[in-house]
Design a protein around this motif. Structure first.
Motif, PDB file in Angstrom:
ATOM      1  N   PHE A 460       0.834  -1.204   0.000  1.00 60.66           N
ATOM      2  CA  PHE A 460       0.000   0.000   0.000  1.00 60.66           C
ATOM      3  C   PHE A 460       0.868   1.254   0.000  1.00 60.66           C
ATOM      4  O   PHE A 460       0.592   2.216  -0.736  1.00 60.66           O
ATOM      5  N   GLN A 461       1.920   1.255   0.815  1.00 63.05           N
ATOM      6  CA  GLN A 461       2.822   2.400   0.848  1.00 63.05           C
ATOM      7  C   GLN A 461       3.567   2.567  -0.475  1.00 63.05           C
ATOM      8  O   GLN A 461       3.974   3.681  -0.822  1.00 63.05           O
ATOM      9  N   SER A 462       3.742   1.477  -1.199  1.00 67.18           N
ATOM     10  CA  SER A 462       4.528   1.507  -2.434  1.00 67.18           C
ATOM     11  C   SER A 462       3.733   1.921  -3.657  1.00 67.18           C
ATOM     12  O   SER A 462       4.327   2.237  -4.696  1.00 67.18           O
ATOM     13  N   LEU A 463       2.416   1.904  -3.571  1.00 70.23           N
ATOM     14  CA  LEU A 463       1.594   2.135  -4.764  1.00 70.23           C
ATOM     15  C   LEU A 463       1.916   3.446  -5.479  1.00 70.23           C
ATOM     16  O   LEU A 463       2.087   3.456  -6.707  1.00 70.23           O
ATOM     17  N   PRO A 464       2.004   4.582  -4.769  1.00 70.22           N
ATOM     18  CA  PRO A 464       2.347   5.823  -5.504  1.00 70.22           C
ATOM     19  C   PRO A 464       3.700   5.728  -6.197  1.00 70.22           C
ATOM     20  O   PRO A 464       3.859   6.186  -7.330  1.00 70.22           O
ATOM     21  N   GLY A 465       4.684   5.147  -5.518  1.00 61.67           N
ATOM     22  CA  GLY A 465       6.001   5.015  -6.125  1.00 61.67           C
ATOM     23  C   GLY A 465       5.997   4.096  -7.331  1.00 61.67           C
ATOM     24  O   GLY A 465       6.683   4.348  -8.327  1.00 61.67           O
ATOM     25  N   ILE A 466       5.217   3.027  -7.270  1.00 62.69           N
ATOM     26  CA  ILE A 466       5.133   2.095  -8.396  1.00 62.69           C
ATOM     27  C   ILE A 466       4.470   2.769  -9.588  1.00 62.69           C
ATOM     28  O   ILE A 466       4.908   2.604 -10.740  1.00 62.69           O
ATOM     29  N   ARG A 467       3.410   3.549  -9.338  1.00 63.77           N
ATOM     30  CA  ARG A 467       2.767   4.279 -10.440  1.00 63.77           C
ATOM     31  C   ARG A 467       3.752   5.242 -11.091  1.00 63.77           C
ATOM     32  O   ARG A 467       3.755   5.400 -12.315  1.00 63.77           O
ATOM     33  N   GLU A 468       4.583   5.862 -10.286  1.00 65.27           N
ATOM     34  CA  GLU A 468       5.560   6.801 -10.831  1.00 65.27           C
ATOM     35  C   GLU A 468       6.612   6.085 -11.671  1.00 65.27           C
ATOM     36  O   GLU A 468       7.048   6.592 -12.707  1.00 65.27           O
ATOM     37  N   THR A 469       7.023   4.890 -11.246  1.00 71.53           N
ATOM     38  CA  THR A 469       8.048   4.159 -12.003  1.00 71.53           C
ATOM     39  C   THR A 469       7.542   3.724 -13.370  1.00 71.53           C
ATOM     40  O   THR A 469       8.349   3.519 -14.286  1.00 71.53           O
ATOM     41  N   ARG A 470       6.235   3.597 -13.523  1.00 69.99           N
ATOM     42  CA  ARG A 470       5.685   3.153 -14.810  1.00 69.99           C
ATOM     43  C   ARG A 470       5.488   4.312 -15.782  1.00 69.99           C
ATOM     44  O   ARG A 470       5.092   4.092 -16.921  1.00 69.99           O
ATOM     45  N   GLN A 471       5.758   5.519 -15.331  1.00 73.44           N
ATOM     46  CA  GLN A 471       5.696   6.673 -16.209  1.00 73.44           C
ATOM     47  C   GLN A 471       7.075   6.923 -16.813  1.00 73.44           C
ATOM     48  O   GLN A 471       8.067   6.345 -16.381  1.00 73.44           O
ATOM     49  N   ASN A 472       7.111   7.774 -17.830  1.00 73.84           N
ATOM     50  CA  ASN A 472       8.395   8.110 -18.437  1.00 73.84           C
ATOM     51  C   ASN A 472       9.319   8.729 -17.403  1.00 73.84           C
ATOM     52  O   ASN A 472       8.876   9.426 -16.488  1.00 73.84           O
ATOM     53  N   ALA A 473      10.603   8.450 -17.541  1.00 68.35           N
ATOM     54  CA  ALA A 473      11.584   8.971 -16.593  1.00 68.35           C
ATOM     55  C   ALA A 473      11.502  10.493 -16.536  1.00 68.35           C
ATOM     56  O   ALA A 473      11.289  11.164 -17.559  1.00 68.35           O
ATOM     57  N   LEU A 474      11.659  11.033 -15.339  1.00 67.27           N
ATOM     58  CA  LEU A 474      11.541  12.469 -15.132  1.00 67.27           C
ATOM     59  C   LEU A 474      12.568  13.214 -15.969  1.00 67.27           C
ATOM     60  O   LEU A 474      13.756  12.912 -15.954  1.00 67.27           O
ATOM     61  N   GLY A 475      12.085  14.204 -16.734  1.00 70.81           N
ATOM     62  CA  GLY A 475      12.967  15.024 -17.546  1.00 70.81           C
ATOM     63  C   GLY A 475      13.304  14.448 -18.902  1.00 70.81           C
ATOM     64  O   GLY A 475      14.004  15.099 -19.692  1.00 70.81           O
ATOM     65  N   GLU A 476      12.813  13.251 -19.210  1.00 73.37           N
ATOM     66  CA  GLU A 476      13.121  12.634 -20.501  1.00 73.37           C
ATOM     67  C   GLU A 476      12.151  13.124 -21.573  1.00 73.37           C
ATOM     68  O   GLU A 476      10.932  13.099 -21.384  1.00 73.37           O
ATOM     69  N   PRO A 477      12.665  13.574 -22.722  1.00 75.32           N
ATOM     70  CA  PRO A 477      11.797  14.071 -23.804  1.00 75.32           C
ATOM     71  C   PRO A 477      10.930  12.972 -24.405  1.00 75.32           C
ATOM     72  O   PRO A 477      11.249  11.779 -24.322  1.00 75.32           O
ATOM     73  N   ASP A 478       9.850  13.406 -25.030  1.00 81.29           N
ATOM     74  CA  ASP A 478       8.907  12.476 -25.658  1.00 81.29           C
ATOM     75  C   ASP A 478       9.378  12.146 -27.074  1.00 81.29           C
ATOM     76  O   ASP A 478       8.799  12.592 -28.066  1.00 81.29           O
ATOM     77  N   TYR A 479      10.401  11.327 -27.164  1.00 77.78           N
ATOM     78  CA  TYR A 479      10.924  10.947 -28.480  1.00 77.78           C
ATOM     79  C   TYR A 479       9.940  10.064 -29.246  1.00 77.78           C
ATOM     80  O   TYR A 479       9.867  10.135 -30.474  1.00 77.78           O
ATOM     81  N   ARG A 480       9.205   9.259 -28.548  1.00 77.01           N
ATOM     82  CA  ARG A 480       8.237   8.391 -29.215  1.00 77.01           C
ATOM     83  C   ARG A 480       7.170   9.232 -29.915  1.00 77.01           C
ATOM     84  O   ARG A 480       6.795   8.951 -31.060  1.00 77.01           O
ATOM     85  N   GLY A 481       6.680  10.267 -29.231  1.00 77.54           N
ATOM     86  CA  GLY A 481       5.697  11.145 -29.848  1.00 77.54           C
ATOM     87  C   GLY A 481       6.259  11.874 -31.051  1.00 77.54           C
ATOM     88  O   GLY A 481       5.575  12.045 -32.069  1.00 77.54           O
TER      89      GLY A 481
END
Length: 619
Positions: A460-481
């Motif tokens: 339960f404590q890890s859920l916010p952190g896990i959701r964040e890890t599944r997003q693009n890395a912080l500061g990384e440009p949207d090269y796929r787009g």
């Protein structure tokens, strides 16, 4: 051995009810009690009691049983009493205390009576849970710059890879070779390339469970393995195309093999441990710091009377390091590639958060881990060295080695989780083995309920952190787009240019790898393969190099919002003079600009086109 069984814990002794409590009097570790070489005998502090397990004789406190005094080996002489008959003493029939229901007998092999099944279940439950957590959305997150580097190196020919590692990343050579083989079989999609790391990280949860089972109990091991499966960094680095998951797995495997060699030494186990040492170094050189904890384990074993273990460990480390030292020496000349990593006090303060992925997870795990040190007995010192030595050593030497980085020290996190599990299970009571008799089943059941509750709480404590890890890395440009927009709007003969300092060329190479009509990189003058590097050299005379281009796609990752500020001034001037902006699309941390050649530039560039036609362009 049942699922609740644990490896015999040195220092335990049978009590009057046939139970087992190695923590009685907090004497279950070296320095507070004497051990009879793993035979189960125990000398309590200040008592001098000694029992020879080979004779089943019992002596009163302060006395020693002399087998020559008795014809009945089970005879017992109470303190202060005289023997009725010296030749034939009257004594009760010997009673062998039965081992607890949840632990094997002292002479019973660990794999006997369900031991292999218990081992398999202990390993598989955390492994399956961890893999399920990692697998969800494994291909959704975009690759970031380090992952692009892995893809680039792993897709080179072995000849080009050999040129690359001569100048950079020689310490990752084993990993790049592994990924080269894997990509040749499975492909280079994000999901395919992340599978090896996912398997390694999932196996780490199972290996931690086995290590906890061998060092403590099955309950402690399972809790540690399941907790490791749900913390955020497991998902993050299990989904990353870098060798950090392999470093965690190698450290846990090696530590487990060493613990097995100390408990039940054999030639095969020592050979396996020897082979595991280079695996640690090949996964990441910083992980070799765990050998400090291994050395402490050896010293404790030597202090307990094992005279051979020191020689065995020295031979194993010497042979194992022979496979690592050449790579480490070569890598020492390439440390400039991580010279940017100069941590400050703030990095040290935020180290727990960055290690575990969130303060909400780091604080309870590390608090329980600190408490677990008081319950870990003779295992406390090796585990403390495991979690403290690597970050302290790398922080102190950061100016020279630049190795203080949470992902480099990820292998220390499982030790924290294991100590936290020991604390939780010890609080529940059954960490020492549930006592037989009235209430044993209830106590054991309560222990498993607490294990499940602890895992649920950490998850339960890890859920916010896990959701964040599944997003693009912080500061990384949207090269796929950006790649999708280029593929939708490109025309034959289009070119592509780059502005910024975030390896835009390599990122777009990956995102456009399957596009046969992809825009041409007109400005690339020397390829990375030719340079034995990750980067290319751009054309020094941009006007001539762009002479044949009618349209350009500019991929810009500049921070100031000016699309041309991240390229050489002469190149930016040449482009702005000959091309006009047609369209601009702003994406996350990226601008995509479509440029078309102006009519005046087209009329005046015939001579430049002729010169450019004679130029060799490396693509």
């Amino acid at each position: 051995m049942s699922l609740n069984a644990s490896a015999p814990y040195g220092g335990g002794y049978p009590d009057a009810q046939g139970g087992h409590d190695p923590y009685a009097g907090q004497g279950a570790y070296a320095g507070q009690g004497a051990y009879a070489d793993g035979q189960g005998g125990y000398a309590g502090p200040g008592q001098g009691t000694y029992a020879d397990p080979a004779q089943d004789a019992y002596a009163a406190p302060g006395q020693y049983a002399d087998p020559g005094q008795y014809t009945d080996q089970g005879a017992y002489t109470a303190p202060g009493q005289q023997q009725a008959q010296a030749a034939e003493p009257v004594a009760p029939a010997p009673v062998d205390p039965e081992p607890p229901a949840d632990e094997p007998g002292e002479d019973e092999p660990e794999d006997a009576k369900g031991g292999r099944l218990a081992t398999a279940v202990t390993f598989l439950l955390p492994t399956v849970l961890a893999f399920a957590m990692i697998w969800r959305g494994i291909g959704d997150r975009q690759l970031w710059r380090d992952e692009h580097a892995t893809w680039w190196a792993a897709t080179l020919s072995f000849h080009d890879l050999s040129l690359l590692i001569r100048s950079i990343d020689v310490v990752f050579t084993p990993y790049y070779v592994l990924m080269h083989v894997w990509i040749s079989v499975a492909g280079d999609s994000p999901t395919a390339m992340r599978i090896p790391g996912a398997v390694a990280m999932a196996a780490s949860a199972g290996l931690l469970a086995l290590l906890g089972r061998r060092m403590f109990t099955t309950q402690a091991g399972l809790l540690a393995g399941l907790a490791l499966a749900v913390v955020p960094f497991t998902t993050r680095y299990g989904q990353e195309i870098r060798p950090y998951a392999f470093a965690v797995a190698a450290v846990l495997l090696s530590t487990l093999l060493l613990a097995r060699a100390l408990d039940k030494p054999s030639f095969k186990v020592w050979v396996a441990y020897t082979l595991s040492v280079p695996l640690i170094g090949w996964s990441h050189l910083a992980s070799l710091a765990v050998l400090g904890a291994h050395l402490v384990m050896i010293l404790i074993a030597r202090r307990a009377g094992d005279k051979i273990v020191g020689w065995a460990y020295a031979a194993a480390c010497t042979l194992g390091m022979c496979f690592v030292i050449p790579m480490a020496v070569s890598g020492s000349g390439q440390s400039g590639q991580i010279a940017w990593n100069n941590p400050v006090l703030k990095d040290l303060i935020e180290f727990p958060k960055n290690l575990f992925g969130a303060w909400a997870v780091a604080v309870p795990v590390m608090a329980l881990g600190a408490l677990g040190l008081f319950f870990a007995g003779r295992r406390a010192l090796p585990l403390a060295v495991w979690i403290v030595l690597p970050p302290v050593a790398t922080y102190v030497t950061a100016a020279q080695l630049h190795l203080f980085l949470p992902r480099y020290l990820l292998f220390t996190a499982p030790a924290w989780v294991l100590l936290a599990a020991v604390a939780v299970v010890r609080i529940a009571g059954p960490v020492a083995g549930a006592k037989s008799g009235t209430g044993a089943v209830a106590r054991r059941g309560f222990g498993w309920v607490l294990v499940a509750a602890a895992v649920a709480g950490i998850a339960f404590q890890s859920l916010p952190g896990i959701r964040e890890t599944r997003q693009n890395a912080l500061g990384e440009p949207d090269y796929r787009g950006a790649a999708q927009l280029i593929e939708a709007g490109q025309k034959k003969g289009d070119g592509i240019v780059f502005s910024g300092v975030q390896a835009e060329r390599r990122a777009m190479d990956y995102e456009l790898r399957n596009d046969a009509d992809r825009p041409r990189d007109w400005l690339m003058y020397r390829t990375p393969q030719e340079l034995g590097s990750f980067g290319a050299i751009e054309c020094p005379q941009a006007t001539k190099c762009l002479a044949k281009a009618d349209r350009l796609w500019l991929v810009s990752t500049t921070l100031d919002g000016q699309p041309f500020s991240g390229m050489p001034k002469t190149t930016a001037t040449a482009i702005q003079k000959s091309f006009k902006v047609v369209k601009t699309r702003k994406l996350k941390y990226l601008q995509l600009v479509l440029l078309e050649r102006t009519r005046a530039a087209t009329d005046d560039s015939s001579e430049e086109k002729d010169d450019a036609a004679k130029r060799k362009v490396h693509t």
